[in-house]
Design an enzyme around this catalytic site. Structure first.
Site, PDB file in Angstrom:
ATOM      1  CG  ASP A   1      18.936  71.908  53.586  1.00  0.00           C
ATOM      2  OD1 ASP A   1      19.758  71.842  52.655  1.00  0.00           O
ATOM      3  OD2 ASP A   1      17.723  72.094  53.409  1.00  0.00           O
TER       4      ASP A   1
ATOM      5  CG  PHE B   1      13.106  76.400  50.763  1.00  0.00           C
ATOM      6  CD1 PHE B   1      11.737  76.568  50.602  1.00  0.00           C
ATOM      7  CD2 PHE B   1      13.785  75.618  49.840  1.00  0.00           C
ATOM      8  CE1 PHE B   1      11.058  75.983  49.536  1.00  0.00           C
ATOM      9  CE2 PHE B   1      13.115  75.031  48.773  1.00  0.00           C
ATOM     10  CZ  PHE B   1      11.747  75.211  48.621  1.00  0.00           C
TER      11      PHE B   1
ATOM     12  CE  LYS C   1      19.229  74.964  45.716  1.00  0.00           C
ATOM     13  NZ  LYS C   1      18.341  75.421  44.661  1.00  0.00           N
TER      14      LYS C   1
HETATM   15  C1  LIG Z   1      18.562  74.782  51.522  1.00  0.00           C
HETATM   16  C2  LIG Z   1      17.693  74.046  50.547  1.00  0.00           C
HETATM   17  N1  LIG Z   1      17.210  72.847  50.875  1.00  0.00           N
HETATM   18  C3  LIG Z   1      16.454  72.133  50.035  1.00  0.00           C
HETATM   19  C4  LIG Z   1      16.109  72.637  48.794  1.00  0.00           C
HETATM   20  C5  LIG Z   1      15.246  71.825  47.888  1.00  0.00           C
HETATM   21  O1  LIG Z   1      15.987  71.305  46.851  1.00  0.00           O
HETATM   22  P1  LIG Z   1      15.253  70.695  45.555  1.00  0.00           P
HETATM   23  O2  LIG Z   1      14.523  71.834  44.917  1.00  0.00           O
HETATM   24  O3  LIG Z   1      16.365  70.141  44.718  1.00  0.00           O
HETATM   25  O4  LIG Z   1      14.317  69.647  46.039  1.00  0.00           O
HETATM   26  C6  LIG Z   1      16.575  73.900  48.411  1.00  0.00           C
HETATM   27  C7  LIG Z   1      16.202  74.463  47.103  1.00  0.00           C
HETATM   28  O5  LIG Z   1      16.270  75.630  46.863  1.00  0.00           O
HETATM   29  C8  LIG Z   1      17.393  74.623  49.310  1.00  0.00           C
HETATM   30  O6  LIG Z   1      17.873  75.831  48.997  1.00  0.00           O
END
Ligand SMILES: Cc1ncc(COP(=O)(O)O)c(C=O)c1O
Length: 407
Positions: free
Chosen positions: A225, A140, A254
Site C-alpha cells: 500500500d 492504515f 493521494k
Molecule cells: C497508507 C494508506 N492507505 C490508504 C489510505 C486511505 O486513502 P483514502 O483516504 O484516499 O481512502 C490512506 C489514507 O491516509 C493511507 O495513508
C-alpha cells in the site's frame, strides 16, 4: 461570496456528520505551499493535504490540465475507455514493475480492489481456502469495511458489526511473527513500506526481503500500500524502489492526482488474469478529468529534479528539527524517508501532539500528527526552501508558546 457568508465551525457542527474535528480556521485559497483563511490570515503548509499536494496548491500545470480537460470531456464511465486513462496507465506501467492498472478514486478503493484481487487470484489459481490475509498492527489502509478491517487499528474497525473474516494482524517489522502465522492458506501479506498514519515507521530492508521470500514460499501475494509513501514522497517514485523488493500488487492514490481524487491499483499480467469482465468496477474510476490531472502530475513528479529535490528538502527539515531539539529537547527521534517525516515526542510529552498542532496553527503553520505523540511533516515535494525556513521559524515560536517559555 455571499452564499458563504457567516459559514464557520458552528455551521460545521450543524450540517456535517460528526466524524471530523477540523481546525478552527477555514482555508479559502492556496498557492504553492501557502494557504489563506477566511480572514486572510496566511499559513505555511507542512501538511500538504495529508501527503496529497505533491506539487503544492494550484500548481499551474495541474490547473491548466484540469481547465483544458474540463472544457473537453469530463466523464464517460467505464462503458467507454478514454485517452487520458490509457496514457496514465501506460506511464505507471513504464515507471514500475506493473503490467496492468485499475483506476479508482481513493486510497481505500484501490486497496479494496487489491484485496479482492488477491483473494480472487488465490481462490481461482490455488484453492478455495487460500483466503488468509496477513496485515500489521498500526497499519492504515482506508475506511471501507474490508480495508479498515485489514488495517491494524481496531478503534477504527470496531463497532460496525461482523468484520470480513480471515484477516490476521502481527507486529510490523517482526519477521518471526509473520513466519508464525504464514501458511499455504495465506493469500496475501499487505503492508505499507513506510507506515504513515500509524506513526511514520519505515519497514526494514530485511523485513521486506524476508516477507517477500515467505510469500514466494507459500505462493502468497505481496501487496504494498503506497497510497501515502508513493508518487515521489520518499524521493523515488515508489518507496519499494528504495528497497529493491518488488510487490505483486501496489496501490497508489493521494499525490497521484496532486489533490484531484484518483487512485490506482497496479499488478502483473498473470495476477490480473484472475479477474474477468464484471468481477470488479467503478463508475468514476479513471475518468478523463482525474486522469488528465494525474498525467500532468506524474510528468512533473517523476523527474530527476523533483525526486532529487525531495532528498534535499528532507535534509533541510531534519537539520531544522535537530536545531529545534537542541533548544527544546522535546523530540526523542526523527524517522521516515524523503518528505514523509515523523518527529517522535519525548516520553514526557507523549499524547501531546495535538496541542502542538494547535499552537502551530496560531503561529501560521499547518502541520499534522501521526497518532498522539508524533508530529508528521508531509509538505509539497517542491516546497520552496524559504517556506521551509519560515515554517520552521513558526514551529519554533509555537513550541516556545506551548512550553510557555518567556512567560
Ligand atoms: C497508507 C494508506 N492507505 C490508504 C489510505 C486511505 O486513502 P483514502 O483516504 O484516499 O481512502 C490512506 C489514507 O491516509 C493511507 O495513508
Amino acid at each position: 461570496m455571499a452564499e458563504h457568508a457567516g459559514k464557520n465551525l458552528n455551521t460545521f457542527n450543524q450540517v456535517m456528520l460528526p466524524v471530523y474535528a477540523p481546525a478552527s480556521f477555514i482555508p479559502v485559497r492556496g498557492k504553492g505551499s501557502r494557504i489563506w483563511d477566511q480572514l486572510d490570515n496566511e499559513y505555511i503548509d507542512f501538511a500538504g493535504g495529508i501527503a496529497v499536494l505533491a506539487l503544492g496548491h494550484c500548481h499551474p500545470a495541474l490547473a491548466e490540465a484540469l481547465k483544458l480537460q474540463g472544457e473537453k470531456l469530463w466523464h464517460v464511465s467505464n462503458v467507454f475507455t478514454n485517452e487520458s486513462a490509457l496514457t496514465l496507465a501506460q506511464k505507471l506501467i513504464d515507471a514500475t514493475f506493473a503490467q496492468k492498472v485499475f483506476f479508482a478514486n481513493s486510497g481505500a478503493e484501490a486497496n479494496e480492489a487489491a484485496f479482492k484481487l488477491a483473494r480472487r487470484y488465490a481462490i481461482t489459481r490455488h484453492h478455495p481456502h487460500k483466503t488468509k490475509i496477513i496485515a500489521f498492527h498500526q497499519a492504515f489502509h482506508g475506511r471501507t469495511f474490508f480495508t479498515v478491517s485489514v488495517g491494524g487499528q481496531p478503534k477504527y474497525a470496531d463497532g460496525f458489526g461482523p468484520k470480513p473474516a480471515d484477516i490476521i494482524h502481527v507486529p510490523f517489522n517482526d519477521l518471526d511473527a509473520v513466519k508464525m502465522v504464514m501458511d499455504d492458506d495465506t493469500c496475501a501479506v499487505v503492508l505499507e513500506p513506510i507506515q504513515g498514519e500509524g506513526g511514520v515507521t519505515p519497514a526494514t530492508a530485511e523485513f521486506l526481503q524476508g516477507v517477500r521470500e515467505l510469500c514466494d514460499k507459500h505462493q502468497a501475494l505481496l501487496v504494498f500500500d503506497e497510497v501515502q509513501s508513493g508518487m515521489g514522497r520518499t524521493g523515488k517514485l515508489y518507496a519499494y524502489q528504495h528497497y529493491g523488493v518488488i510487490p505483486d500488487i501496489l496501490t497508489t492514490a493521494k499525490a497521484l492526482g496532486g489533490g484531484f481524487p484518483i487512485s490506482a491499483m497496479l499488478t502483473t499480467d498473470a495476477i490480473a488474469a484472475a479477474m474477468e469482465i464484471g468481477s470488479h468496477g467503478t463508475t468514476y474510476g479513471g475518468n478523463p478529468l482525474a486522469c488528465s490531472v494525474g498525467n500532468a502530475a506524474i510528468d512533473i513528479i517523476n523527474t530527476p529534479e523533483v525526486l532529487a529535490g525531495v532528498e534535499k528538502r528532507h535534509d533541510l527539515i531534519i537539520h531544522a528539527l535537530e536545531k529545534l531539539n537542541q533548544k527544546y529537547g522535546i523530540f526523542h527521534e526523527f524517522r521516515g524517508k524523503g518528505l514523509l517525516i515523523g518527529a517522535v515526542l519525548q516520553a514526557e510529552y507523549q499524547g501531546k501532539s495535538k496541542e502542538i498542532l494547535q499552537h502551530a496553527a496560531e503561529q501560521g503553520l499547518m502541520l499534522l500528527s501521526a497518532g498522539e505523540s508524533i508530529l508528521r511533516f508531509t509538505p509539497s515535494l517542491i516546497i520552496p526552501e524559504n517556506d521551509i525556513a519560515e515554517g520552521m521559524a513558526r514551529l519554533d515560536r509555537a513550541i516556545a508558546r506551548w512550553l510557555k517559555w518567556g512567560e
